[in-house]
Design a protein around this motif. Sequence first.
Motif, short mmCIF file in Angstrom:
data_model
loop_
_atom_site.label_atom_id
_atom_site.label_comp_id
_atom_site.label_asym_id
_atom_site.label_seq_id
_atom_site.Cartn_x
_atom_site.Cartn_y
_atom_site.Cartn_z
N ILE A 78 -7.20 2.03 -0.89
CA ILE A 78 -6.60 3.20 -1.55
C ILE A 78 -6.96 3.21 -3.03
O ILE A 78 -7.34 4.25 -3.60
N PRO A 120 0.80 -1.23 0.00
CA PRO A 120 0.00 0.00 0.00
C PRO A 120 0.83 1.27 0.00
O PRO A 120 0.37 2.31 -0.49
N HIS A 121 2.05 1.21 0.51
CA HIS A 121 2.87 2.42 0.65
C HIS A 121 3.82 2.59 -0.53
O HIS A 121 5.00 2.92 -0.33
N GLY A 158 -7.35 9.15 2.61
CA GLY A 158 -8.00 9.01 1.32
C GLY A 158 -7.99 10.31 0.56
O GLY A 158 -7.45 11.32 1.03
N SER A 179 -10.78 3.88 -3.72
CA SER A 179 -11.22 5.24 -3.40
C SER A 179 -10.62 6.28 -4.33
O SER A 179 -10.92 7.47 -4.21
N ILE A 207 -7.70 6.48 6.48
CA ILE A 207 -8.20 5.18 6.06
C ILE A 207 -7.78 4.15 7.12
O ILE A 207 -6.65 4.16 7.59
N VAL A 213 -2.44 7.09 6.83
CA VAL A 213 -2.84 7.02 5.43
C VAL A 213 -4.18 7.72 5.27
O VAL A 213 -5.14 7.40 5.98
N GLY A 236 -4.63 7.94 -2.57
CA GLY A 236 -4.43 8.23 -1.16
C GLY A 236 -3.09 8.90 -0.95
O GLY A 236 -2.32 9.11 -1.90
N SER A 237 -2.81 9.25 0.29
CA SER A 237 -1.54 9.88 0.62
C SER A 237 -1.09 9.41 1.99
O SER A 237 -1.91 9.01 2.83
#
Length: 227
Positions: free
Chosen positions: A97, A55-56, A78, A100, A84, A76, A103-104
């Motif tokens: 992520i 995810p990162h 959205g 949606s 999130i 994290v 994300g950041s």
Amino acid sequence: QSGEIFAIQAKAVLLAGSGFQSAWNGDGIGMGTSAHLFLKLGHYLSDLEFTSYHPHTVADTNLQIPLDVLGSGGVVNGPDGQPISTEGGPDALAREIMSSGGGSLDLTAISRDDSPWFANVADALLSRCGIDCSQQLIPLDPIVSTTIGGLPTNPSGNVCSFEWDIIRGLFAAGDAACTGLHGASMNSGDHLLGALTSGSVAGATAANHASTSKFTGSSAISAMLTE
């Protein structure tokens, strides 16, 4: 260096190459060479549908930030700026992520005591992406980081055929192998554990096989070398 091809006879061959995540990412890092060799022999691979997302992953790069930052104040968010949930694990977070629309990652709240542990992460973000993570949000775009399927192996590291018959002298470990250790999804931190465990088991089995086996002749090797 001259381009001449040589043949090497071996009592045991252990395939411990990469997975095939480049099929999704196109980055040329995980090309699935071991899987390709096995398929060319006319055998079947197992569990190719099981993959693990990271995810990162910084958007437009293959730079992956450790999940440990979440336990030290990383958050994290959205697209709406709202946090999130990370309770479902890395795959669930990655899919959230993506579904949606992006994300950041916010690392601005990491404490001064914890920041030295992530100094290399901060340096990579600044040098590769021009992002000062102490002041700026990090855009995320998850990618497939690990494939779980591959050459089917038994608990001893022997590669098996589709009927689960052992292929004598052939072993696999790490991302090339489908060991069953990870099931259908990978837990955080289990990637290295899987590589070490399967490598240790398959290596010991291959060594034992080589020490008790004889060479079977060179005619097949000569034929392949000629081809």
